[in-house]
Design an enzyme around this catalytic site. Sequence first.
Site, PDB file in Angstrom:
ATOM      1  N   GLY A   1      37.884  39.979  37.327  1.00  9.23           N
ATOM      2  CA  GLY A   1      36.445  40.199  37.458  1.00  9.23           C
ATOM      3  C   GLY A   1      35.929  41.032  36.309  1.00  9.23           C
ATOM      4  O   GLY A   1      36.687  41.532  35.477  1.00  9.23           O
ATOM      5  N   LEU A   2      34.630  41.197  36.262  1.00 13.14           N
ATOM      6  CA  LEU A   2      33.992  41.957  35.192  1.00 13.14           C
ATOM      7  C   LEU A   2      34.381  43.429  35.236  1.00 13.14           C
ATOM      8  O   LEU A   2      34.817  43.942  36.273  1.00 13.14           O
ATOM      9  CB  LEU A   2      32.467  41.838  35.309  1.00 13.14           C
ATOM     10  CG  LEU A   2      31.846  40.463  35.033  1.00 13.14           C
ATOM     11  CD1 LEU A   2      30.378  40.483  35.428  1.00 13.14           C
ATOM     12  CD2 LEU A   2      32.018  40.057  33.580  1.00 13.14           C
ATOM     13  N   SER A   3      34.208  44.105  34.127  1.00 14.48           N
ATOM     14  CA  SER A   3      34.395  45.550  34.087  1.00 14.48           C
ATOM     15  C   SER A   3      33.400  46.183  35.054  1.00 14.48           C
ATOM     16  O   SER A   3      32.217  45.841  35.067  1.00 14.48           O
ATOM     17  CB  SER A   3      34.155  46.068  32.669  1.00 14.48           C
ATOM     18  OG  SER A   3      34.247  47.474  32.631  1.00 14.48           O
ATOM     19  N   GLY A   4      33.860  47.097  35.885  1.00 16.71           N
ATOM     20  CA  GLY A   4      32.981  47.742  36.848  1.00 16.71           C
ATOM     21  C   GLY A   4      32.864  47.012  38.163  1.00 16.71           C
ATOM     22  O   GLY A   4      32.109  47.439  39.050  1.00 16.71           O
ATOM     23  N   SER A   5      33.610  45.919  38.329  1.00 19.00           N
ATOM     24  CA  SER A   5      33.524  45.146  39.577  1.00 19.00           C
ATOM     25  C   SER A   5      34.361  45.746  40.702  1.00 19.00           C
ATOM     26  O   SER A   5      34.244  45.319  41.860  1.00 19.00           O
ATOM     27  CB  SER A   5      33.950  43.695  39.329  1.00 19.00           C
ATOM     28  OG  SER A   5      35.296  43.637  38.879  1.00 19.00           O
ATOM     29  N   GLY A   6      35.221  46.716  40.386  1.00 22.98           N
ATOM     30  CA  GLY A   6      36.010  47.373  41.420  1.00 22.98           C
ATOM     31  C   GLY A   6      37.450  46.907  41.493  1.00 22.98           C
ATOM     32  O   GLY A   6      38.132  47.142  42.504  1.00 22.98           O
TER      33      GLY A   6
ATOM     34  N   ASP B   1      43.771  48.560  31.461  1.00 19.81           N
ATOM     35  CA  ASP B   1      43.658  49.690  30.544  1.00 19.81           C
ATOM     36  C   ASP B   1      44.992  50.406  30.378  1.00 19.81           C
ATOM     37  O   ASP B   1      45.358  50.826  29.270  1.00 19.81           O
ATOM     38  CB  ASP B   1      42.604  50.680  31.045  1.00 19.81           C
ATOM     39  CG  ASP B   1      41.187  50.264  30.648  1.00 19.81           C
ATOM     40  OD1 ASP B   1      41.030  49.163  30.093  1.00 19.81           O
ATOM     41  OD2 ASP B   1      40.244  51.040  30.897  1.00 19.81           O
TER      42      ASP B   1
ATOM     43  N   ARG C   1      47.317  48.657  28.000  1.00 18.54           N
ATOM     44  CA  ARG C   1      46.913  48.813  26.592  1.00 18.54           C
ATOM     45  C   ARG C   1      47.244  50.199  26.043  1.00 18.54           C
ATOM     46  O   ARG C   1      47.120  50.433  24.851  1.00 18.54           O
ATOM     47  CB  ARG C   1      45.420  48.509  26.438  1.00 18.54           C
ATOM     48  CG  ARG C   1      45.106  47.007  26.471  1.00 18.54           C
ATOM     49  CD  ARG C   1      43.634  46.760  26.206  1.00 18.54           C
ATOM     50  NE  ARG C   1      43.304  45.341  26.167  1.00 18.54           N
ATOM     51  CZ  ARG C   1      43.393  44.567  25.079  1.00 18.54           C
ATOM     52  NH1 ARG C   1      43.819  45.093  23.948  1.00 18.54           N
ATOM     53  NH2 ARG C   1      43.070  43.294  25.132  1.00 18.54           N
TER      54      ARG C   1
ATOM     55  N   SER D   1      40.805  39.641  32.504  1.00 25.42           N
ATOM     56  CA  SER D   1      41.313  38.272  32.246  1.00 25.42           C
ATOM     57  C   SER D   1      40.178  37.252  32.292  1.00 25.42           C
ATOM     58  O   SER D   1      40.097  36.446  33.213  1.00 25.42           O
ATOM     59  CB  SER D   1      42.415  37.910  33.247  1.00 25.42           C
ATOM     60  OG  SER D   1      42.079  38.258  34.574  1.00 25.42           O
TER      61      SER D   1
END
Length: 260
Positions: A118-123, A148, A151, A192
Amino acid sequence: MVELKAVRPAISCYFSGVESGPAAPFRKVGFLKWQMPALSPSLGLSCGNNARLSLVQATEESTVSIANDRASVISGENLRQMATNGKATNIVWHKSSVGKLNRQELLEQKGCVLWITGLSGSGKSALACALCQALYSRGKLTYILDGDNIRHGLNRDLSFKAEDRAENIRRIGEVAKLFADAGIICIASVISPYRRDRDACRELLPEGDFIEVFMDVPLQICEARDPKGLYKLARAGKIKGFTGIDDPYEPPLNCEHGEA
């Protein structure tokens, strides 16, 4: 003293250049302790930590050559299994007598991969941690592969360009596969963004062992949350190729579960 670990029972060994008489077979897996001579030029051995063993021969008619801390195994059976995979050539898959089913029986659980996208900030990370805690309280062994976190180490050499993103997900997929094979419930929490990369990770595992969870949270909500301040930086042009802003996110078409 050099210690050689016998990896199979009933294996007898001899060392090239050492006249020690007939070798007695091991009755069980254990360690063979051999007193290394002070100097043995014929073996290529010398005192100190850089000693090298030139040849070990076992009753299974395989040879193990150890040099420069790297070992290669060649046998009649293995020669028939030599393979080339990508850029890796002349490689042989070595099968262990302890397999996935054995490990699952030991842990009393099934190894699998829960892939949260999911998007960044989606939980994603919050859900992964909550799920990990819930399974832990039930006596289940899990491990989180957070995008994160990965990485910070394994994938610190990769950028956020499309080709590096693909390699980032490929590596995470391969690691997740290893965890699942170990009998561990692996929770991968990664944006992803591309379907083909997620599908490639799915193909690494047997059917039913890859569970895709889509955090179906609209961009507007994710951007309003902006827990890391990344959307603000992306809107200001300080971050290029940010998913949802100037780089696409491709939602799953047939995921196992969706979270809103």
